[in-house]
Motif scaffolding. Structure first.
Motif, PDB file in Angstrom:
ATOM      1  N   GLY A 221       3.485   8.821   1.795  1.00 40.08           N
ATOM      2  CA  GLY A 221       2.707   7.967   1.339  1.00 40.08           C
ATOM      3  C   GLY A 221       3.105   6.540   1.612  1.00 40.08           C
ATOM      4  O   GLY A 221       2.706   5.406   1.203  1.00 40.08           O
ATOM      5  N   CYS A 222       4.040   6.471   2.713  1.00 38.47           N
ATOM      6  CA  CYS A 222       4.671   5.125   3.056  1.00 38.47           C
ATOM      7  C   CYS A 222       3.814   4.439   3.948  1.00 38.47           C
ATOM      8  O   CYS A 222       3.424   5.029   5.109  1.00 38.47           O
ATOM      9  CB  CYS A 222       5.816   5.149   3.622  1.00 38.47           C
ATOM     10  SG  CYS A 222       6.588   3.727   4.310  1.00 38.47           S
ATOM     11  N   ALA A 223       3.115   3.227   3.752  1.00 43.05           N
ATOM     12  CA  ALA A 223       2.308   2.711   4.634  1.00 43.05           C
ATOM     13  C   ALA A 223       2.783   1.967   5.770  1.00 43.05           C
ATOM     14  O   ALA A 223       2.274   1.854   6.897  1.00 43.05           O
ATOM     15  CB  ALA A 223       1.502   1.381   3.749  1.00 43.05           C
ATOM     16  N   ILE A 224       4.178   1.582   5.797  1.00 44.78           N
ATOM     17  CA  ILE A 224       4.815   1.243   6.886  1.00 44.78           C
ATOM     18  C   ILE A 224       4.926   2.315   7.932  1.00 44.78           C
ATOM     19  O   ILE A 224       4.565   2.158   8.969  1.00 44.78           O
ATOM     20  CB  ILE A 224       6.219   0.557   6.360  1.00 44.78           C
ATOM     21  CG1 ILE A 224       6.008  -0.507   5.626  1.00 44.78           C
ATOM     22  CG2 ILE A 224       7.108   0.442   7.708  1.00 44.78           C
ATOM     23  CD1 ILE A 224       6.004  -1.698   6.090  1.00 44.78           C
ATOM     24  N   LEU A 225       5.604   3.474   7.359  1.00 43.43           N
ATOM     25  CA  LEU A 225       5.751   4.536   8.376  1.00 43.43           C
ATOM     26  C   LEU A 225       4.316   5.128   8.996  1.00 43.43           C
ATOM     27  O   LEU A 225       4.451   5.264  10.124  1.00 43.43           O
ATOM     28  CB  LEU A 225       6.393   5.620   7.507  1.00 43.43           C
ATOM     29  CG  LEU A 225       7.901   5.539   6.897  1.00 43.43           C
ATOM     30  CD1 LEU A 225       8.447   6.651   6.431  1.00 43.43           C
ATOM     31  CD2 LEU A 225       8.613   5.239   8.339  1.00 43.43           C
TER      32      LEU A 225
ATOM     33  N   ASN B  89       8.766   1.439  -5.308  1.00 49.57           N
ATOM     34  CA  ASN B  89      10.017   1.200  -4.898  1.00 49.57           C
ATOM     35  C   ASN B  89      10.532   1.967  -3.507  1.00 49.57           C
ATOM     36  O   ASN B  89      11.479   2.283  -3.288  1.00 49.57           O
ATOM     37  CB  ASN B  89      11.349   1.716  -5.905  1.00 49.57           C
ATOM     38  CG  ASN B  89      11.063   3.327  -6.342  1.00 49.57           C
ATOM     39  OD1 ASN B  89      10.050   3.764  -5.863  1.00 49.57           O
ATOM     40  ND2 ASN B  89      12.098   3.743  -7.004  1.00 49.57           N
ATOM     41  N   CYS B  90       9.403   2.224  -2.905  1.00 50.48           N
ATOM     42  CA  CYS B  90       9.529   2.759  -1.360  1.00 50.48           C
ATOM     43  C   CYS B  90      10.512   2.025  -0.564  1.00 50.48           C
ATOM     44  O   CYS B  90      10.306   0.743  -0.234  1.00 50.48           O
ATOM     45  CB  CYS B  90       8.131   2.746  -0.795  1.00 50.48           C
ATOM     46  SG  CYS B  90       8.142   3.517   0.641  1.00 50.48           S
ATOM     47  N   GLN B  91      11.274   2.816   0.001  1.00 48.13           N
ATOM     48  CA  GLN B  91      12.503   2.188   0.668  1.00 48.13           C
ATOM     49  C   GLN B  91      11.882   2.258   2.560  1.00 48.13           C
ATOM     50  O   GLN B  91      12.559   1.825   3.335  1.00 48.13           O
ATOM     51  CB  GLN B  91      13.688   3.078   0.566  1.00 48.13           C
ATOM     52  CG  GLN B  91      14.371   3.045  -0.650  1.00 48.13           C
ATOM     53  CD  GLN B  91      14.540   1.512  -0.887  1.00 48.13           C
ATOM     54  OE1 GLN B  91      15.348   0.796  -0.262  1.00 48.13           O
ATOM     55  NE2 GLN B  91      13.942   1.101  -2.119  1.00 48.13           N
TER      56      GLN B  91
ATOM     57  N   HIS C 222       0.778  -1.372  -0.191  1.00 47.70           N
ATOM     58  CA  HIS C 222      -0.020   0.001  -0.150  1.00 47.70           C
ATOM     59  C   HIS C 222       0.900   1.194  -0.017  1.00 47.70           C
ATOM     60  O   HIS C 222       0.363   2.360   0.018  1.00 47.70           O
ATOM     61  CB  HIS C 222      -0.921  -0.058   1.163  1.00 47.70           C
ATOM     62  CG  HIS C 222      -1.961  -0.995   0.943  1.00 47.70           C
ATOM     63  ND1 HIS C 222      -1.830  -2.419   1.642  1.00 47.70           N
ATOM     64  CD2 HIS C 222      -3.191  -1.093   0.462  1.00 47.70           C
ATOM     65  CE1 HIS C 222      -2.692  -3.086   1.249  1.00 47.70           C
ATOM     66  NE2 HIS C 222      -3.683  -2.274   0.453  1.00 47.70           N
ATOM     67  N   CYS C 223       2.101   1.089  -0.064  1.00 49.77           N
ATOM     68  CA  CYS C 223       2.983   2.200  -0.080  1.00 49.77           C
ATOM     69  C   CYS C 223       2.876   3.105  -1.480  1.00 49.77           C
ATOM     70  O   CYS C 223       2.235   2.145  -2.474  1.00 49.77           O
ATOM     71  CB  CYS C 223       4.517   2.088  -0.173  1.00 49.77           C
ATOM     72  SG  CYS C 223       5.157   1.258   1.492  1.00 49.77           S
ATOM     73  N   ARG C 224       2.846   4.295  -1.418  1.00 47.90           N
ATOM     74  CA  ARG C 224       2.634   5.139  -2.675  1.00 47.90           C
ATOM     75  C   ARG C 224       3.503   4.802  -4.152  1.00 47.90           C
ATOM     76  O   ARG C 224       2.933   4.488  -4.978  1.00 47.90           O
ATOM     77  CB  ARG C 224       2.544   6.492  -2.492  1.00 47.90           C
ATOM     78  CG  ARG C 224       2.057   7.539  -3.687  1.00 47.90           C
ATOM     79  CD  ARG C 224       2.197   8.997  -3.483  1.00 47.90           C
ATOM     80  NE  ARG C 224       1.254   9.273  -2.266  1.00 47.90           N
ATOM     81  CZ  ARG C 224       1.364  10.427  -1.416  1.00 47.90           C
ATOM     82  NH1 ARG C 224       2.341  11.275  -1.934  1.00 47.90           N
ATOM     83  NH2 ARG C 224       0.611  10.574  -0.448  1.00 47.90           N
TER      84      ARG C 224
END
Ligand code: GTP
Ligand code: MG
Ligand code: ZN
Length: 373
Positions: free
Chosen positions: A314-318, A306-308, A301-303
């Protein structure tokens, strides 16, 4: 001994019968015909105890098996089904072949031990036990309770091919066992979690559900968590030696020194293990993903694809960490185990290349020796 209770089944029978197919010559047929199956119950410095249909016997490795093994994984382990020969003038049976393993619980062996089989100088896989149906991780609810440790063990357990179960022991030493059980359930995604007390016997009936004729269960965990006491509870007798924990920190004294397969009167089998020190995981990314399905889902679900998961918008983890849906500790544990697996993979590739080269060298050497004769 009743072989079916010990775990013998149709698949093994097929493999056994197949030994007589595609034979090269009569001599080979004669040799293979007289082999009979047995299951490894105990290993002590290359001397094994095996169960066969005739009872329990001592066995040693056939020279060929020993010579051809480049990894310790290629040597018999407790739980293995093997093919044996009984030779005139030899006191022990000889283990000629390991039958295909249905499941293998292994860990990374501690490289500093300078194992004889670590010929490539890299760390290697140590087979803990094989042909297991259920692997039960024991956590003691006093000194031992630690969610990060459970995640580490889960990765190892998913890699084995056996069904994982988490058992929280020493419930009698804990004021809120049910609360801790819920906490563990929240990170174990559908894996059964049980609480018990091996001293009072509370919860033992629930555990007995995993025991059935022909099935094999095993207990893993740190020293002193009560693995052998639990086995005694299941059997209803003091079969396994149990040791005191140290007064100062409640840790065990490594009472059980050998892995051992114990056939139960009811028909199931239990493997007791020595306490594990600082466990090193083994496996691949898939095992890690099974341990952390929540993180796998969040990542989708990160925007950015290639989100780190460090600073991106839009980072779903953060976001999940900020919302309190994912703890930072759990995410860090995921990253740490991932790094360990990546490192391990690198070494494994190196090792495979080494072994391939060594094996071909051995072949050449073998041919030269033959030519000299
Ligand atoms: N209070 C309490 N003590 C327990 C329980 N289970 C085991 N113990 C005690 O914990 C100590 C260690 O038990 P063991 O069964 O030897 O532990 P282990 O996991 O087999 O340890 P190693 O063989 O060293 O790996 C013994 O003194 C047991 O009596 C429990 O449920 N409650
Ligand atoms: Mg023990
Ligand atoms: Zn992200």
């Amino acid at each position: 001994m009743n072989m079916n209770k010990l775990g013998w089944n149709e698949v093994l029978q097929k493999e056994y019968d197949a030994r007589l197919l595609n034979l090269q010559n009569e001599n080979e047929a004669k040799q293979l015909e007289r082999l009979f199956p047995g299951r490894i119950a105990l290993e002590q410095k290359n001397l094994y105890n095996v169960f066969t249909s005739e009872g329990e016997f001592k066995a040693i490795l056939a020279d060929k098996l020993w010579f051809n093994a480049f990894d310790r994984q290629e040597l018999p382990a407790v739980g293995d089904w093997v093919l044996l020969s009984n030779e005139d003038g030899c006191e022990q049976l000889k283990i000629q072949k390991i039958m295909e393993r249905r499941s293998t619980l292994s860990r990374q062996s501690i490289a500093s031990h300078g194992r004889k089989f670590d010929k490539s100088g890299t760390s290697e896989e140590q087979v803990v036990a094989t042909n297991i149906d259920t692997v039960i991780m024991v956590i003691a609810l006093d000194f031992d309770y630690n969610l990060r440790k459970i995640e580490r063990y889960l990765t190892l357990m998913w890699n084995s091919g056996a069904d994982p179960v988490i058992l929280l022991n020493k419930a009698d030493q804990c004021a809120n066992p049910e609360e801790l059980k819920m906490e563990v359930e929240a990170i174990s995604y559908g894996i059964p979690v049980h609480t018990m007390s091996a001293v009072t016997g509370q919860g033992v009936d629930e555990l007995k559900k995993y025991i059935a004729p022909g099935k094999t269960i095993t207990f893993i965990g740190s020293s002193g968590v009560g693995k052998s006491t639990i086995i005694n509870q299941i059997i209803g007798e003091e079969v396994m030696e149990v040791g005191d924990v140290r007064d100062a920190d409640k840790r065990g004294r490594h009472t059980t020194t050998h892995r051992q397969l114990i056939p139960l009167a009811s028909g199931g089998n239990v493997i007791d293990n020595p306490g594990m020190r600082d466990i090193k995981i083994i496996g691949n990314v898939e095992n890690l993903n099974l341990t952390f399905p929540d993180i796998v889902e969040l990542k989708k679900h990160c925007r950015f694809r290639n989100c780190q998961h460090e600073t991106e918008p839009g980072c779903a983890i953060l976001q999940a960490i900020a919302d309190g849906d994912l703890t930072e500790k759990r995410y860090k544990s995921y990253l740490k185990l991932g790094r360990e697996l990546a490192f391990l993979h690198h070494r494994k590739v190196h090792r495979q290349i080494f072994n391939k080269n060594a094996k071909s060298k051995q072949k050449i050497l073998g041919t030269k020796i033959k030519q000299h004769k």
